[in-house]
Design a protein around this motif. Structure first.
Motif, PDB file in Angstrom:
ATOM      1  N   LYS A 157       6.095   2.205  -7.812  1.00 36.51           N
ATOM      2  CA  LYS A 157       7.036   2.331  -9.155  1.00 36.51           C
ATOM      3  C   LYS A 157       6.166   2.318 -10.318  1.00 36.51           C
ATOM      4  N   GLU A 158       6.298   3.532 -11.240  1.00 32.46           N
ATOM      5  CA  GLU A 158       5.530   3.719 -12.222  1.00 32.46           C
ATOM      6  C   GLU A 158       6.121   2.742 -13.508  1.00 32.46           C
ATOM      7  N   ILE A 159       5.368   1.784 -13.914  1.00 33.32           N
ATOM      8  CA  ILE A 159       5.868   0.891 -15.169  1.00 33.32           C
ATOM      9  C   ILE A 159       4.948   1.194 -16.293  1.00 33.32           C
ATOM     10  N   SER A 160       5.232   1.071 -17.362  1.00 32.45           N
ATOM     11  CA  SER A 160       4.391   1.120 -18.550  1.00 32.45           C
ATOM     12  C   SER A 160       3.781  -0.145 -18.767  1.00 32.45           C
ATOM     13  N   ARG A 161       2.710  -0.144 -18.911  1.00 29.50           N
ATOM     14  CA  ARG A 161       1.989  -1.718 -18.893  1.00 29.50           C
ATOM     15  C   ARG A 161       2.254  -1.927 -20.434  1.00 29.50           C
ATOM     16  N   LYS A 162       1.886  -0.842 -21.312  1.00 28.35           N
ATOM     17  CA  LYS A 162       2.339  -1.441 -22.631  1.00 28.35           C
ATOM     18  C   LYS A 162       3.671  -1.869 -22.937  1.00 28.35           C
ATOM     19  N   LYS A 163       4.685  -1.189 -22.532  1.00 26.59           N
ATOM     20  CA  LYS A 163       5.891  -1.741 -22.889  1.00 26.59           C
ATOM     21  C   LYS A 163       6.250  -2.742 -21.997  1.00 26.59           C
ATOM     22  N   LEU A 164       5.625  -2.978 -20.806  1.00 25.73           N
ATOM     23  CA  LEU A 164       6.134  -4.433 -20.163  1.00 25.73           C
ATOM     24  C   LEU A 164       5.463  -5.497 -20.844  1.00 25.73           C
ATOM     25  N   ALA A 176      14.727  -9.686 -16.669  1.00 27.08           N
ATOM     26  CA  ALA A 176      15.164  -9.164 -18.067  1.00 27.08           C
ATOM     27  C   ALA A 176      14.499  -7.614 -17.835  1.00 27.08           C
ATOM     28  N   CYS A 177      13.082  -7.908 -17.632  1.00 28.96           N
ATOM     29  CA  CYS A 177      12.258  -6.820 -17.592  1.00 28.96           C
ATOM     30  C   CYS A 177      12.358  -5.935 -16.444  1.00 28.96           C
ATOM     31  N   GLY A 178      12.721  -6.721 -15.162  1.00 23.81           N
ATOM     32  CA  GLY A 178      13.117  -5.800 -14.197  1.00 23.81           C
ATOM     33  C   GLY A 178      14.426  -4.870 -14.553  1.00 23.81           C
ATOM     34  N   LYS A 179      15.216  -5.376 -15.146  1.00 27.24           N
ATOM     35  CA  LYS A 179      16.334  -4.596 -15.499  1.00 27.24           C
ATOM     36  C   LYS A 179      16.427  -3.398 -16.212  1.00 27.24           C
ATOM     37  N   PHE A 180      15.358  -3.781 -17.350  1.00 26.56           N
ATOM     38  CA  PHE A 180      14.767  -2.760 -18.151  1.00 26.56           C
ATOM     39  C   PHE A 180      14.313  -1.558 -17.497  1.00 26.56           C
ATOM     40  N   PHE A 181      13.242  -1.882 -16.500  1.00 19.76           N
ATOM     41  CA  PHE A 181      12.601  -0.676 -15.666  1.00 19.76           C
ATOM     42  C   PHE A 181      13.192  -0.381 -14.491  1.00 19.76           C
ATOM     43  N   GLY A 182      14.513  -1.143 -14.182  1.00 18.29           N
ATOM     44  CA  GLY A 182      15.147  -0.750 -12.803  1.00 18.29           C
ATOM     45  C   GLY A 182      14.376  -1.151 -11.641  1.00 18.29           C
ATOM     46  N   VAL A 183      13.613  -2.210 -11.677  1.00 15.27           N
ATOM     47  CA  VAL A 183      12.841  -2.651 -10.539  1.00 15.27           C
ATOM     48  C   VAL A 183      13.288  -4.018 -10.390  1.00 15.27           C
ATOM     49  N   THR A 184      12.805  -4.844  -9.299  1.00 12.32           N
ATOM     50  CA  THR A 184      13.125  -6.072  -9.087  1.00 12.32           C
ATOM     51  C   THR A 184      12.262  -7.088  -9.904  1.00 12.32           C
ATOM     52  N   ALA A 185      12.531  -8.408 -10.134  1.00 10.64           N
ATOM     53  CA  ALA A 185      11.884  -9.267 -10.936  1.00 10.64           C
ATOM     54  C   ALA A 185      10.310  -9.642 -10.129  1.00 10.64           C
ATOM     55  N   SER A 186      10.512  -9.455  -8.865  1.00 10.47           N
ATOM     56  CA  SER A 186       9.216  -9.806  -8.153  1.00 10.47           C
ATOM     57  C   SER A 186       8.103  -8.616  -8.395  1.00 10.47           C
ATOM     58  N   THR A 187       8.622  -7.412  -8.655  1.00  6.50           N
ATOM     59  CA  THR A 187       7.857  -6.311  -9.188  1.00  6.50           C
ATOM     60  C   THR A 187       7.217  -6.579 -10.256  1.00  6.50           C
ATOM     61  N   ILE A 188       7.759  -7.113 -11.133  1.00  2.92           N
ATOM     62  CA  ILE A 188       7.612  -7.387 -12.607  1.00  2.92           C
ATOM     63  C   ILE A 188       6.612  -8.481 -12.470  1.00  2.92           C
ATOM     64  N   THR A 189       6.844  -9.506 -11.793  1.00  2.00           N
ATOM     65  CA  THR A 189       5.721 -10.645 -11.587  1.00  2.00           C
ATOM     66  C   THR A 189       4.419 -10.107 -10.831  1.00  2.00           C
ATOM     67  N   HIS A 190       4.610  -9.481  -9.913  1.00  2.00           N
ATOM     68  CA  HIS A 190       3.386  -8.909  -9.337  1.00  2.00           C
ATOM     69  C   HIS A 190       2.550  -7.885 -10.105  1.00  2.00           C
ATOM     70  N   ARG A 191       3.261  -7.259 -11.148  1.00  2.00           N
ATOM     71  CA  ARG A 191       2.643  -6.356 -11.996  1.00  2.00           C
ATOM     72  C   ARG A 191       1.674  -7.183 -13.118  1.00  2.00           C
ATOM     73  N   LEU A 192       2.217  -8.266 -13.731  1.00  2.00           N
ATOM     74  CA  LEU A 192       2.130  -9.334 -14.593  1.00  2.00           C
ATOM     75  C   LEU A 192       0.555  -9.898 -14.062  1.00  2.00           C
ATOM     76  N   VAL A 193       0.846 -10.317 -12.703  1.00  2.00           N
ATOM     77  CA  VAL A 193      -0.217 -11.374 -12.284  1.00  2.00           C
ATOM     78  C   VAL A 193      -1.484 -10.059 -12.040  1.00  2.00           C
ATOM     79  N   GLU A 194      -1.200  -8.896 -11.476  1.00  2.00           N
ATOM     80  CA  GLU A 194      -2.253  -7.903 -11.476  1.00  2.00           C
ATOM     81  C   GLU A 194      -2.749  -7.656 -12.928  1.00  2.00           C
ATOM     82  N   TYR A 195      -2.063  -7.623 -14.011  1.00  2.00           N
ATOM     83  CA  TYR A 195      -2.599  -7.513 -15.136  1.00  2.00           C
ATOM     84  C   TYR A 195      -3.425  -8.773 -15.871  1.00  2.00           C
TER      85      TYR A 195
END
Length: 209
Positions: A157-164, A176-195
């Motif tokens: 799933k493509e997520i804007s790193r800048k916006k996140l 809350a971020c997951g709801k903004f991007f239309g993904v699960t909270a775990s997806t957001i968590t994984h991206r943040l750890v990745e960043y």
């Protein structure tokens, strides 16, 4: 009796369960009276699911916990606090960092006692066991499907790193971020750890660039 300050947390999943709110309040109040506890505040999420922790009263409670405004968080049952065992364990661990105990009046959960802590540890062990079983079944299912020529992975799933990072910088939760991007909270968590982010003291912080 020990004079402790208690944060009472009450939740109903629909906005039509006024009776449940009253019953929970009555039970928790009587419990505090018997224990000689002082009620600091009632935190009530009226009409909110326990599927995740993105609830206004819950979030306020955790903010006040961070400021050490009380000594104990009290609910009638653990599923009032969190439906997910993982959410419960993470939240209780965070409360421990703030030197705050958690207890449920209808269940043998009280992190101020050795038995209550042991009960949580047993629950955590079962949760970990269940997670491993599910993962093993999913892995076996994918392998069987791939042998039959099926594609089992989902496109990233493509997520804007800048916006996140902007949303996280404003203090928004993973839910809350997951709801903004239309993904699960775990997806957001994984991206943040990745960043290069880590979750510390109730917020996401950049660990490395």
């Amino acid at each position: 009796m020990v004079n402790k300050k208690v944060a009472i947390y009450i939740r109903t999943s629909t906005d039509k369960q006024k009776e449940s709110i009253e019953l929970q309040t009555e039970e928790l109040t009587k419990y505090c009276q018997l224990k000689g506890y002082e009620i600091y505040n009632n935190y009530v999420d009226f009409g909110y699911s326990g599927k995740n922790t993105d609830r206004p009263a819950f979030n306020l409670l955790m903010e006040d916990a961070k400021d050490k405004k009380f000594d104990v968080v009290l609910t009638t049952k653990i599923d009032r606090f969190a439906r997910s065992i993982l959410d419960l364990l993470v939240t209780v661990e965070k409360l421990k960092e703030y030197e705050i105990d958690y207890a449920a009046t209808d269940q043998p959960i009280d992190t101020s006692s050795a038995m209550g802590t042991l009960t949580l540890q047993i629950m955590a062990s079962f949760a970990e066991f269940e997670r491993k079983i599910i993962n093993e079944r999913m892995k076996a299912g994918r392998e069987a499907a791939e042998k039959n020529g099926k594609i089992c992975h989902r496109p990233r799933k493509e997520i804007s790193r800048k916006k996140l990072e902007e949303l996280v910088g404003k203090g928004l939760s993973a839910n809350a971020c997951g709801k903004f991007f239309g993904v699960t909270a775990s997806t957001i968590t994984h991206r943040l750890v990745e960043y290069g982010y880590v979750y510390e003291n109730g917020e996401w912080r950049i660990k490395y660039i």
